[in-house]
Structures are given as structure tokens and as C-alpha cells.
Design an enzyme around this catalytic site. Structure first.
Site, PDB file in Angstrom:
ATOM      1  N   HIS A 152      -2.240 -12.399  -2.289  1.00  0.00           N
ATOM      2  CA  HIS A 152      -2.990 -12.335  -1.164  1.00  0.00           C
ATOM      3  C   HIS A 152      -3.137 -14.759  -1.202  1.00  0.00           C
ATOM      4  O   HIS A 152      -3.582 -15.450  -0.470  1.00  0.00           O
ATOM      5  CB  HIS A 152      -4.523 -13.320  -2.509  1.00  0.00           C
ATOM      6  N   HIS A 180       0.960  -1.403   0.004  1.00  0.00           N
ATOM      7  CA  HIS A 180       0.180  -0.022   0.193  1.00  0.00           C
ATOM      8  C   HIS A 180       0.570   1.209   0.140  1.00  0.00           C
ATOM      9  O   HIS A 180       0.284   1.986  -0.045  1.00  0.00           O
ATOM     10  CB  HIS A 180      -1.089  -0.439   1.641  1.00  0.00           C
TER      11      HIS A 180
END
Length: 737
Positions: A268, A100
């Protein structure tokens, strides 16, 4: 509407017609009661506590790099009572933090990214998508405190993500340090919406309503890094729209389909999403919290900390049965099972495998003796539902080595895309391989003083005009942007058709100039020849005005080859407006003068530098032929091609009155003699703003004053040289390698 960008005429600027259209909502808008520190800026500059003499690159090179990595590795599994580690490992948490930090990068203007540690500041520190990353950063504080000036927060975020991947057996392509911290929020347009994604903000793509994702934005909603994982506008049934949103947003962050699939699956493979409780059970984001929370936000009942009740995305669960171990489980489960739509405890839409085998269940994040179902988001399901994504996903499912390599490379690109040329990378883990997205340029060689002098004489005897030579040099060097350090004169990319044919460059004229420079340059690189041609022209223009000057040029630039040039990746660098050349493709909703300021900001220019450059370019006749008045518009002088302060003296002359040209839509003006009424000049908004805006007029008046003629010439040359040399990282960083 542009079929590729979804923009009216490709315009990268939207808004209310003023600077607000370039800024969107600011921190002051979001948090009007927050402490305002702008009053402490000295001369428009905020103080850097490290001081102007601090050399971060030198400090980084003195870092005990391996000791730092060992400390970070230990941190991954060191227990912290005040914040829980899922599965006893902080690795997934830190991967999200690094992702992020870097994932705000966008190709449209090169802004965003991890380059200066902006995740510490509003608005990023309080975006809904960054929920609880304040805790990740605080977990790193003891390590940052220990190593001090030798590691910036910006570098630490990314290095920690790398170490996290390595600690869980994942592949890493390399790491380059050298990101210098700043100590205040950067001015970036994040959008105009008045609500965050979790409070009702609309999605930015609604095809049925003709709504497209505006440039330069890349995220699908305010407060997101990429897409809404629940689906477009939260709709999990819109499979086509989910793939469309992913493809659009990742492309605007410089990722193709394969990189998008690899990053999604690779990221993920680790950790879990958090949606154990509804979002109304925790408090405000950090920037809006109470003073005594000491910068923490999203706080829950202290008694529940460590018991698993953490909410960030609202989605709950792990993607794989081995959330702290790299492997192929993500794709194996994605294709092994059919999935049904369910609700998380927080009420979010997510997908759950139907009748999973016990061995495919995930451990509970806090109690490894318990097993819970894995899940997929709607974004994950797109890798199975979209035909193109599915082909790539099936290949990665069947070839683990291919996934390993693709994820490592895509992660490296994600984390380094905004760093610019590879020469800016520091440290022992910089990959040897040159990558096309790094815009590689072969090393050049310095030209001798005699070769430079001979070349300049030949150029001035070639028949090329001052205006033509200056415009060619500007066309090459002004592609630079200090947001992601792309573009610039090094490499001579301007000679490739994809750039040469930009309308702003007056392609036919530029082609003629480049051909002549190539003919005359001998052993001098084309990149150097273009800059030297501009310097020779300016020296002549100054001499014709009565000033004997030398324009500094550091030779040694290299020439990129066609194989080193990715034309598609350069498309966002084409200017919609270039006020310095008085170029505007079409009228936009943002004022033309605001676009000039934005471009000056990307070039790293101050207000006086911008003013001097523009006035000098006008005097030299270095304007675009794109307007109806061709190469006369804004050239407020009777002696174009002479470096003088005529632009300012004539712009501010009391004997001239200005009138708008009706058919121009308030973009072009005529200057008439106040007494006789005859037309003397043609100008644009970009020109007149230096007389109408009080701050710009104050600077322009300095350059129009008697006695400051030489000052103007000197200031123009300094600003010009700054742009010409902006990308010479090969010189700046030579001492660090």
C-alpha cells in the site's frame, strides 16, 4: 473442534459428501454458457501447444534477461491511451497483478499460487478481487509476444511485479524463474458459496455462529485473495474481527504477523484504490462478457476510459502522498493522524485522516495539479488498532531499513512459496541465502553399487518385515505434493518427531524401523536408506511371488538437520486420510474414496498408477494399524508380503459378497463366502470402490486378468518409483545450473 484449525477433528474436507465437496462450484457452475472444451481432451489430457519435448527451463536460460527487464521498466511509464496509468506509472497496477497471481497460495493443500499462470483462466480471471487485472495482463502482451517461449506468463507476472517495485525505488530480495505455463484451468477447491464477495457472499468466519474458516481455504470470502478490506462482512467497526481475519488468512498463506504487516504496508505504499463510481456502472467479468469484448471485462463507457472512472474494490484514493515512490509515508500517516469513517463515491467504507496537512495530501491520479485526501482501509487500520500488529508497525515506522528488509523478504516469499526447493529457481537474481521456508536440504552423495547391495542384504537380514520397510519408505516419500513441491523423501524429514509421530505412520513401528536403518546404513544417507529399504523389501516380495525385478533408486539424497526443519510449517502436510495405507483419522463429510483421489492428485498419479499402487500396498500388507481390524484391513490375500495381484482377484471374485459393518458408519465392510457365509476379508470404502466404480473397476479388471500378473508387478514398481523419486529436483535441475 480443533482449537488451532477451527475444524471438526481437523478435517480438511467439507461439502456434500462427494467429489463436489472437494471441488466446490466449478467454472461450468459459474458460467454454464461458456465454451466447453473438455470434449477435445485426448485420453483425459489436454494438449500443450508447446509439445511434450519443449523444455521451458532451457528456454528460460536462453532468455536475454536484462533486455526483458529494460523493456518492462520502460513499460511502466509508457502511455497507453486505451487504459489509464495512475500518476503516469503502471507500477502499482503490476504489483497488484503479481500479488494476486501469487496470493492464492494456501498452505492447507499447497494449491494456488503463481506457479502456472492460472490468473489467465476462470475463475481467477473473473474474481471480483481481480477486477481490471485483465488490462494489466493485456498491457504485457506485446512483451510476451516479443520474448515468446523464453518467458512464461507465470514468470512474467512475478518478474513484472519485481520490476515495478524496483522502478519506484522499492527493495527487492531477488527473483527465481522456472514457472511453466499450463493451458487450462487447474482443478482447485475455492469454496462452495454460490455468490461472489460483491454480490452478497457470506464471510467464512462468524465466531458468534460457531462458523470457522474451513480447510484448505485461506480467503475470507469467495472471490477474494485475502480479506474484505472494508471489515468482516463489510463491517468497519469490528476492529478485533478485522485483525482476526487478517491473522488467519495470512497465516494460511504461510505469513506470520511481521510478514503480514510488512506486505500490507509495502504493497500500500504504492498506487491507489479505485472506487470512483458504483459497481453497477460497469459490465460483467471477463468470463461472462460478450464475444466481441475479446476477453475484457468490467467494461465502462468507452468515453470515460482514461478519465479516472475506474472501479475495482470500490474504495477510492491513495494511501500516501507519493504513490509511485517507496518510503515511510504509509506508517508516518497512519500514526500521525486520527481517522474518520467515510464513504467512497462507490459507497464503500474507508477511513480518511482528519484535517490533513497540505503536504500529506495525494496528487489526483490524472491531474497532478490537484490534491486529494489519502485514505486507509479497515484492514490498514488493523495495523494500528491491533496490539500485536501495532508493535510491529511502530517498529517499522521508526526503522525504515527494517521495513525495507522485511518487505523485500516477505514479497519474495509471497511470490516463490509455491515453487518448492530452491534448486528449481532459475536466473541471475536467485538469492544465495537459504531460507527456512524453502525446506533446505544439504547436498547428498551417491552411494556405490556395492554399498547399496551390502545395505540391502543387511536390511533383509535385519528382522524387519516387508510391510514395515514398505510403510517406512511410503511414509517418507508420500509427504510430497506436486502443488507446491514440498515434502518427499529427500531430507529424511520423516525421522523428526513432528512427522514420525503422525498417527498415520504408526509411530512406534516407524521408530523401530528408522532406528534399525540408521544402525545399518554406514555412509549412505538416512534419506537414501529409507528408500532403499523399501526397494529391497519390494524386490524380495516380488521374488517370493516368482518375479526377479530391480526397483530403481537414484541415491544422492541429503539429510536435513533440525535447524533446517520448521515443524510448524509441516503441520498441514499431515494426511487426514491416506487411502494407500487404508488410513482415515475420523469419518468426514467427504467420501473416503474422494480423499484417495485427492491425495493421488497431489502425488501426480494417474488413475492406473493410483490403482496399481494401492493394490500393491495391500498385497504387501502396508496398511495402517489405525482401524479396528489393524493391519489386516484391505489386505485381500492369504500371503501378505508377497507382491501379487491378489487384491484385485479377490476383490472382484464372484464368490464373495460384501456387507457393511454397522458400527463403522459405512466405512468398513466384511467379505463373506457366498455359499458358506463365513468371513473371508475386511475392507474399507477405499478398497471396495475399485469394484464398484465403473472406471476404477475397468482398470482393476486389467490387473486381475490371467496373464497380466507380471504387468501388475511392473506397473506397481513404476508407480512406486515415481513417488519415491518425485522430489529429486536436485537431479532434474542439475543441468540448468
Amino acid at each position: 473442534m480443533d482449537a488451532k484449525t477451527g475444524e471438526m477433528s481437523g478435517c480438511p474436507f467439507h461439502g456434500d459428501g462427494g467429489m463436489r465437496g472437494l471441488l466446490g462450484r466449478t467454472n461450468r457452475d459459474w458460467w454454464p454458457d461458456s465454451l466447453q472444451l473438455e470434449i477435445l481432451q485426448q485420453g483425459g489430457r489436454s494438449a500443450d501447444p508447446m509439445g511434450e519435448d519443449f523444455d521451458y527451463c532451457e528456454a528460460f536460460n536462453a532468455l536475454d534477461y536484462q533486455a526483458l527487464k529494460r523493456d518492462l521498466t520502460d513499460l511502466m511509464t509508457d502511455s497507453q491511451d486505451w487504459w489509464p496509468a495512475d500518476y503516469g506509472h503502471y507500477g502499482p497496477f503490476f504489483i497488484r497483478m503479481a500479488w494476486h497471481a501469487a496470493g492464492t497460495y494456501r498452505t492447507g493443500d499447497g494449491r494456488g499460487g503463481a506457479g502456472s499462470g492460472q490468473q489467465r483462466f476462470a475463475p481467477l480471471n473473473s474474481w471480483p478481487d481481480n477486477g481490471n487485472l485483465d488490462k494489466a495482463r493485456r498491457l504485457l502482451w506485446p512483451i510476451k509476444q516479443k520474448y515468446g517461449k523464453h518467458i512464461s506468463w507465470a514468470d512474467l507476472f512475478i518478474l513484472t511485479g519485481n520490476v515495478a517495485i524496483e522502478s519506484m525505488g522499492g527493495p527487492v530480495f531477488g527473483f527465481g524463474g522456472g514457472r511453466k505455463d499450463v493451458f487450462e484451468p487447474e482443478t482447485v477447491y475455492w469454496g462452495t458459496e454460490e455468490q461472489w464477495v460483491d454480490t452478497g457472499a457470506e464471510t467464512r468466519i462468524i465466531p458468534d455462529e460457531g462458523k470457522a474458516l474451513e480447510n484448505p481455504l485461506a480467503a475470507i470470502q469467495m472471490g477474494l485473495i485475502y480479506v474484505n478490506p472494508e471489515g468482516p462482512g463489510g463491517n468497519p467497526h469490528d476492529a478485533e474481527g478485522m485483525a482476526r481475519d487478517m491473522r488467519e488468512t495470512f497465516a494460511r498463506m504461510a505469513m506470520n504477523d511481521e510478514e503480514t504487516v510488512a506486505l500490507t504496508a509495502g504493497g500500500h505504499a504504492f498506487g491507489k484504490a479505485h472506487g470512483a463510481k458504483p459497481s453497477d456502472t460497469f459490465g460483467k467479468a471477463p468470463e461472462g462478457e460478450n464475444l466481441h469484448t475479446m476477453g475484457f471485462g468490467w467494461l465502462t463507457d468507452p468515453e470515460e476510459i482514461g478519465k479516472g472512472h475506474i472501479t475495482t474494490s470500490g474504495i477510492e484514493g491513495a494511501w500516501t502522498p507519493n504513490p509511485t515512490q517507496w518510503g515511510g509515508d504509509y506508517f508516518r500517516l497512519l500514526f500521525k493522524y486520527d481517522y474518520e469513517l467515510v464513504k467512497s463515491p462507490a459507497g464503500a467504507n474507508q477511513w480518511q485522516p482528519i484535517d490533513p496537512d497540505p503536504e500529506d495530501m495525494a496528487p489526483d491520479a490524472r491531474d497532478p495539479s490537484k490534491k486529494v485526501p489519502t485514505m486507509m482501509t479497515t484492514a490498514d487500520m488493523a495495523l494500528k488498532r491491533d496490539p500485536e500488529y501495532r508493535k510491529i508497525s511502530e517498529r517499522f515506522r521508526d526503522d525504515q531499513a527494517a521495513l525495507d528488509d522485511a518487505f523485500a523478504r516477505a514479497w519474495f516469499k509471497l511470490c516463490h512459496r509455491d515453487m518448492g526447493p530452491k534448486v528449481r529457481y532459475l536466473g541471475p537474481e536467485v538469492p544465495a541465502e537459504d531460507l527456512i521456508w524453502q525446506d533446505p536440504v544439504p547436498a547428498g552423495k551417491q552411494a556405490s553399487d556395492s554399498a547399496v547391495a551390502d545395505f540391502k542384504r543387511a536390511v533383509l537380514d535385519s528382522g524387519l518385515s516387508v510391510s514395515e520397510l514398505v510403510k517406512a519408505a511410503w511414509a517418507s516419500a508420500s509427504t510430497y505434493r506436486n502443488s507446491d513441491h514440498r515434502g518427499g523423501a529427500n531430507g529424511a524429514h520423516i525421522r523428526f518427531d513432528a512427522l514420525r509421530n503422525w498417527a498415520v505412520n504408526d509411530p512406534e513401528e516407524l521408530g523401530k524401523v528408522l532406528a534399525k536403518l540408521d544402525e545399518l546404513r554406514g555412509d549412505i544417507s538416512m534419506a537414501d536408506a529409507i528408500v532403499l529399504g523399501g526397494a529391497a523389501a519390494i524386490e524380495k516380495a516380488a521374488k517370493d511371488g516368482g518375479y526377479d525385478i530391480t526397483v530403481p533408486v537414484s541415491t544422492g539424497r541429503g539429510d536435513a538437520t533440525e535447524d533446517q526443519f520448521d515443524a510448524e510449517s509441516w503441520e498441514p502436510l499431515e494426511p487426514f486420510a491416506d487411502g494407500f495405507r487404508n488410513y482415515l483419522r475420523t469419518k468426514a463429510s467427504v467420501k473416503t474414496e474422494d480423499m484417495l483421489v485427492d491425495r493421488a492428485h497431489l502425488l501426480g498419479l494417474s488413475m492406473p498408477e493410483m490403482t496399481a499402487l494401492l493394490g500393491g500396498m495391500r498385497a504387501l500388507g502396508a496398511v495402517s494399524k489405525h482401524t479396528q481390524h489393524g493391519n489386516s484391513i484391505g489386505v485381500l490375500t492369504d500371503r501378505p508380503g508377497v507382491l501379487s495381484n491378489d487384491f484385485f482377484t479377490n476383490l472382484l471374485a464372484m464368490g464373495t459378497v460384501w456387507e457393511v459393518v454397522d458400527e463403522s458408519g459405512d466405512e468398513e465392510f466384511v467379505g463373506k463366502c457366498r455359499l458358506k457365509g463365513d468371513v473371508k476379508w475386511h475392507a474399507t470404502r477405499t478398497d471396495l470402490v475399485f469394484g464398484s466404480n465403473s472406471q476404477l473397476r475397468a482398470v482393476a479388471e486389467v490387473y486381475a486378468e490371467n496373464g497380466n500378473e507380471r504387468k501388475f508387478v511392473d506397473d506397481f514398481v513404476k508407480a512406486w518409483t515415481k513417488v519415491m523419486e518425485a522430489d529429486r529436483f536436485d537431479l532434474e535441475y542439475a543441468k540448468y545450473h
